[in-house]
Design a protein around this motif. Structure first.
Motif, PDB file in Angstrom:
ATOM      1  N   ARG A   1      70.073  26.594 -40.707  1.00  0.00           N
ATOM      2  CA  ARG A   1      71.217  27.061 -40.992  1.00  0.00           C
ATOM      3  C   ARG A   1      72.082  26.728 -39.171  1.00  0.00           C
ATOM      4  NH1 ARG A   1      74.842  32.398 -41.349  1.00  0.00           N
ATOM      5  NH2 ARG A   1      74.555  32.609 -38.496  1.00  0.00           N
ATOM      6  N   SER A   2      71.527  26.693 -37.986  1.00  0.00           N
ATOM      7  CA  SER A   2      72.014  26.103 -37.306  1.00  0.00           C
ATOM      8  C   SER A   2      72.347  24.394 -37.290  1.00  0.00           C
ATOM      9  CB  SER A   2      71.873  26.446 -35.990  1.00  0.00           C
ATOM     10  OG  SER A   2      72.303  25.511 -34.825  1.00  0.00           O
ATOM     11  N   ARG A   3      70.920  24.140 -37.646  1.00  0.00           N
ATOM     12  CA  ARG A   3      71.136  22.134 -38.351  1.00  0.00           C
ATOM     13  C   ARG A   3      71.750  22.138 -39.264  1.00  0.00           C
ATOM     14  NH1 ARG A   3      67.021  20.316 -34.895  1.00  0.00           N
ATOM     15  NH2 ARG A   3      65.589  22.232 -34.620  1.00  0.00           N
ATOM     16  N   VAL A   4      71.793  22.561 -40.628  1.00  0.00           N
ATOM     17  CA  VAL A   4      72.665  22.517 -41.955  1.00  0.00           C
ATOM     18  C   VAL A   4      73.816  22.640 -41.231  1.00  0.00           C
ATOM     19  CG1 VAL A   4      73.155  23.188 -43.903  1.00  0.00           C
ATOM     20  CG2 VAL A   4      70.795  23.382 -43.318  1.00  0.00           C
ATOM     21  N   ARG A   5      74.777  23.828 -40.715  1.00  0.00           N
ATOM     22  CA  ARG A   5      76.175  23.982 -39.935  1.00  0.00           C
ATOM     23  C   ARG A   5      76.100  22.705 -38.775  1.00  0.00           C
ATOM     24  NH1 ARG A   5      78.266  29.961 -38.189  1.00  0.00           N
ATOM     25  NH2 ARG A   5      78.207  30.290 -40.853  1.00  0.00           N
ATOM     26  N   GLY A   6      75.120  21.868 -37.912  1.00  0.00           N
ATOM     27  CA  GLY A   6      75.110  20.957 -37.044  1.00  0.00           C
ATOM     28  C   GLY A   6      75.003  19.723 -37.735  1.00  0.00           C
ATOM     29  N   THR A   7      74.520  19.574 -38.928  1.00  0.00           N
ATOM     30  CA  THR A   7      75.238  18.211 -38.991  1.00  0.00           C
ATOM     31  C   THR A   7      76.220  17.646 -39.954  1.00  0.00           C
ATOM     32  OG1 THR A   7      72.603  18.242 -39.872  1.00  0.00           O
ATOM     33  CG2 THR A   7      73.631  16.586 -41.220  1.00  0.00           C
ATOM     34  N   LEU A   8      76.351  18.953 -40.383  1.00  0.00           N
ATOM     35  CA  LEU A   8      77.617  19.179 -41.807  1.00  0.00           C
ATOM     36  C   LEU A   8      79.013  19.044 -40.979  1.00  0.00           C
ATOM     37  CD1 LEU A   8      77.310  20.968 -45.128  1.00  0.00           C
ATOM     38  CD2 LEU A   8      76.111  18.380 -43.864  1.00  0.00           C
ATOM     39  N   LEU A   9      78.987  19.601 -40.254  1.00  0.00           N
ATOM     40  CA  LEU A   9      80.750  20.036 -38.702  1.00  0.00           C
ATOM     41  C   LEU A   9      80.169  18.667 -37.803  1.00  0.00           C
ATOM     42  CD1 LEU A   9      80.234  23.053 -37.543  1.00  0.00           C
ATOM     43  CD2 LEU A   9      82.591  22.357 -39.019  1.00  0.00           C
ATOM     44  N   GLY A  10      79.315  18.368 -37.703  1.00  0.00           N
ATOM     45  CA  GLY A  10      78.878  16.643 -37.153  1.00  0.00           C
ATOM     46  C   GLY A  10      79.278  15.489 -37.997  1.00  0.00           C
ATOM     47  N   VAL A  11      78.916  15.058 -38.976  1.00  0.00           N
ATOM     48  CA  VAL A  11      79.478  14.530 -39.762  1.00  0.00           C
ATOM     49  C   VAL A  11      81.337  14.585 -40.056  1.00  0.00           C
ATOM     50  CG1 VAL A  11      79.551  13.884 -41.456  1.00  0.00           C
ATOM     51  CG2 VAL A  11      77.746  13.746 -41.315  1.00  0.00           C
TER      52      VAL A  11
ATOM     53  N   ALA B   1      78.015  25.468 -46.061  1.00  0.00           N
ATOM     54  CA  ALA B   1      76.423  24.779 -44.644  1.00  0.00           C
ATOM     55  C   ALA B   1      76.372  26.064 -45.194  1.00  0.00           C
ATOM     56  CB  ALA B   1      77.264  24.370 -43.995  1.00  0.00           C
ATOM     57  N   ASP B   2      76.074  27.495 -45.356  1.00  0.00           N
ATOM     58  CA  ASP B   2      75.743  28.450 -45.547  1.00  0.00           C
ATOM     59  C   ASP B   2      75.474  28.919 -46.635  1.00  0.00           C
ATOM     60  OD1 ASP B   2      76.503  28.377 -42.826  1.00  0.00           O
ATOM     61  OD2 ASP B   2      77.522  31.039 -42.872  1.00  0.00           O
ATOM     62  N   ASP B   3      75.580  28.354 -47.948  1.00  0.00           N
ATOM     63  CA  ASP B   3      75.799  28.390 -48.745  1.00  0.00           C
ATOM     64  C   ASP B   3      74.370  27.688 -49.368  1.00  0.00           C
ATOM     65  OD1 ASP B   3      77.342  30.362 -49.622  1.00  0.00           O
ATOM     66  OD2 ASP B   3      78.243  28.357 -51.316  1.00  0.00           O
ATOM     67  N   PHE B   4      74.238  26.318 -48.646  1.00  0.00           N
ATOM     68  CA  PHE B   4      73.308  25.348 -48.817  1.00  0.00           C
ATOM     69  C   PHE B   4      72.166  26.073 -47.705  1.00  0.00           C
ATOM     70  CE2 PHE B   4      70.240  22.121 -47.480  1.00  0.00           C
ATOM     71  CZ  PHE B   4      70.230  21.548 -48.666  1.00  0.00           C
TER      72      PHE B   4
ATOM     73  N   MET C   1      68.237  27.271 -49.941  1.00  0.00           N
ATOM     74  CA  MET C   1      67.303  26.044 -49.929  1.00  0.00           C
ATOM     75  C   MET C   1      66.145  27.486 -49.141  1.00  0.00           C
ATOM     76  SD  MET C   1      67.455  23.889 -50.770  1.00  0.00           S
ATOM     77  CE  MET C   1      69.098  22.992 -51.643  1.00  0.00           C
ATOM     78  N   THR C   2      66.894  28.775 -48.883  1.00  0.00           N
ATOM     79  CA  THR C   2      65.743  29.605 -48.525  1.00  0.00           C
ATOM     80  C   THR C   2      66.035  30.808 -49.186  1.00  0.00           C
ATOM     81  OG1 THR C   2      67.353  30.844 -46.845  1.00  0.00           O
ATOM     82  CG2 THR C   2      66.494  28.925 -45.943  1.00  0.00           C
ATOM     83  N   GLN C   3      66.157  30.800 -49.968  1.00  0.00           N
ATOM     84  CA  GLN C   3      66.189  32.051 -50.740  1.00  0.00           C
ATOM     85  C   GLN C   3      66.823  32.205 -51.884  1.00  0.00           C
ATOM     86  OE1 GLN C   3      67.981  35.833 -48.692  1.00  0.00           O
ATOM     87  NE2 GLN C   3      68.547  34.100 -46.931  1.00  0.00           N
TER      88      GLN C   3
ATOM     89  N   VAL D   1      76.237  18.021 -51.402  1.00  0.00           N
ATOM     90  CA  VAL D   1      75.894  19.224 -50.723  1.00  0.00           C
ATOM     91  C   VAL D   1      76.061  19.848 -52.033  1.00  0.00           C
ATOM     92  CG1 VAL D   1      75.378  21.282 -49.279  1.00  0.00           C
ATOM     93  CG2 VAL D   1      75.994  19.396 -48.292  1.00  0.00           C
ATOM     94  N   ASP D   2      76.982  20.142 -52.389  1.00  0.00           N
ATOM     95  CA  ASP D   2      77.005  20.641 -53.883  1.00  0.00           C
ATOM     96  C   ASP D   2      76.514  20.124 -55.222  1.00  0.00           C
ATOM     97  OD1 ASP D   2      79.119  22.362 -55.366  1.00  0.00           O
ATOM     98  OD2 ASP D   2      79.284  20.828 -55.849  1.00  0.00           O
ATOM     99  N   GLY D   3      75.925  18.521 -55.393  1.00  0.00           N
ATOM    100  CA  GLY D   3      75.056  17.921 -55.986  1.00  0.00           C
ATOM    101  C   GLY D   3      74.027  19.094 -55.901  1.00  0.00           C
ATOM    102  N   LEU D   4      73.562  18.669 -54.441  1.00  0.00           N
ATOM    103  CA  LEU D   4      72.434  19.165 -54.185  1.00  0.00           C
ATOM    104  C   LEU D   4      71.790  20.988 -54.844  1.00  0.00           C
ATOM    105  CD1 LEU D   4      71.304  17.068 -50.949  1.00  0.00           C
ATOM    106  CD2 LEU D   4      70.371  16.797 -53.108  1.00  0.00           C
ATOM    107  N   ILE D   5      72.790  21.407 -54.629  1.00  0.00           N
ATOM    108  CA  ILE D   5      72.853  23.304 -54.760  1.00  0.00           C
ATOM    109  C   ILE D   5      72.873  23.530 -56.412  1.00  0.00           C
ATOM    110  CG2 ILE D   5      74.492  25.709 -54.329  1.00  0.00           C
ATOM    111  CD1 ILE D   5      75.274  24.580 -51.699  1.00  0.00           C
TER     112      ILE D   5
END
Length: 371
Positions: free
Chosen positions: A18-28, A341-344, A348-350, A79-83
């Motif tokens: 979750r930290s890396r997902v948040r980091g990636t999207l916020l970083g972009v 990010a948290d939804d993604f 992906m995990t649950q 992200v929306d499309g992937l979910i």
């Protein structure tokens, strides 16, 4: 990480992911916001406007500090499309490029409509975020590519001569599919890039960027991620331009202190592979996230794309806690980015617990409809 989507995730792994997902999207988004005010300006003009060091903090663009552009908008719709693709998989309909194209078409509606249509429940929650209904320098290739229902493919791409970096920037989320084989991650990014940027180099650059993010999100070092990506590229015809750009970036790392001139030399004419080289270089040599992003945007090339690509790499590498808090506090749309990010990460995990055969969450399916 190296897991399949059906594997059991431990709590520590979930938190890291979750930290890396948040980091990636916020970083972009941060790189996009930092570069937006100076995008298209040459270095002398940047220094003239913001001082001898150029931009070193968020400055106003589009009427506010921390404003983002189409780079962030489209990344969120990726992200929306992937979910939505994962949710629709339960129905037996499994073709992620189609789900991504539908998501990008929802983005296209934000560029022509005054606001969300509340009657269209099938659009899901992201398309009802009013702040996204703003035209932020979207290029003609994007508007044309997503201007109708016809989906470009690698065989019949949209804008076959378009070599710009826009498709690569929106590809960071594909790299967050950590349960996927990296070959499939590259292929998905290539197929989705062809929807707007049909030049083979632009498509393969999108695949390369997704592959680097994928390795970083799995816990690899930046050097390891780039080397893995070069090995993947070597198996694809026509890879030379993208591979050479990545090798050029690695070579520049060994050439002493970073300078804007070196960044501009890597960027070249601003085509996709050159901007990717800038991002890799700045992620390598940046003393921290702030320095890496400033280095990426203070140059005469495409500052917005370079900042966004660099931010995605640094966020995937270090996670959200490495990002400058003062910048995050002013970032446009930050609550939306975090929620998505948290939804993604949850999907992906649950995912099976949210919409699998054993039961489903009506709230989740309202956010991400199967329709």
């Amino acid at each position: 990480m190296g897991r399949t989507s059906g594997a059991v995730w431990g709590r520590t792994e979930q938190q890291d992911f979750r930290s890396r997902v948040r980091g990636t999207l916020l970083g972009v988004a941060l790189g996009d916001a930092l570069g937006a005010p100076v995008n298209g300006l040459d270095l002398d003009a940047i220094k003239g406007a913001y001082g001898p060091e150029g931009v070193v903090d968020l400055v106003p663009a589009h009427g506010r500090r921390g404003a983002v552009t189409h780079f962030t908008q489209l990344t969120l719709f990726s992200v929306d499309g992937l979910i939505r693709a994962q949710v629709r998989r339960d129905t037996g309909a499994w073709h992620p490029p189609t789900d991504l194209h539908r998501a990008y078409r929802r983005w296209a509606a934000t560029q022509r409509d005054w606001g969300p249509d509340e009657r269209r429940a099938e659009d899901g929650w992201l398309a009802r975020e009013e702040w996204l209904y703003a035209r932020r320098d979207a290029t003609r290739a994007l508007l044309v590519g997503f201007g109708d229902d016809i989906m470009g493919t690698p065989q019949t791409p949209k804008n076959p001569g378009e070599r710009g970096p826009e498709a690569a920037v929106r590809s960071a989320p594909f790299g967050l599919l950590v349960g996927w084989d990296p070959h499939l991650v590259v292929q998905l990014a290539v197929e989705c890039a062809a929807q707007t940027h049909g030049h083979p180099v632009a498509c393969l650059t999108a695949g390369a960027y997704a592959a680097v993010v994928h390795a970083l999100a799995r816990g690899d070092s930046l050097d390891g991620a780039v080397q893995r990506t070069l090995a993947l590229l070597a198996q694809r015809p026509g890879h030379e331009a993208v591979s050479d750009a990545l090798q050029h970036a690695l070579g520049a790392v060994r050439q002493g202190m970073p300078t804007p001139a070196r960044v501009e030399e890597l960027a070249g004419q601003g085509s996709a592979e050159g901007v990717l080289a800038v991002a890799v270089y700045c992620a390598y040599v940046g003393e921290d996230v702030r320095h890496g992003l400033c280095l990426a945007v203070n140059q005469s090339g495409p500052s917005g794309a370079a900042g966004a690509l660099t931010g995605g790499l640094l966020g995937a590498l270090h996670g959200e806690t490495a990002l400058p808090p003062a910048w995050l506090a002013e970032l446009e749309g930050r609550p939306t980015v975090l929620a998505l990010a948290d939804d993604f990460a949850m999907e992906m995990t649950q995912g099976p617990a949210l919409h699998g055969p054993a039961g489903s969450s009506p709230g989740w399916l309202a956010r991400y409809p199967r329709a």
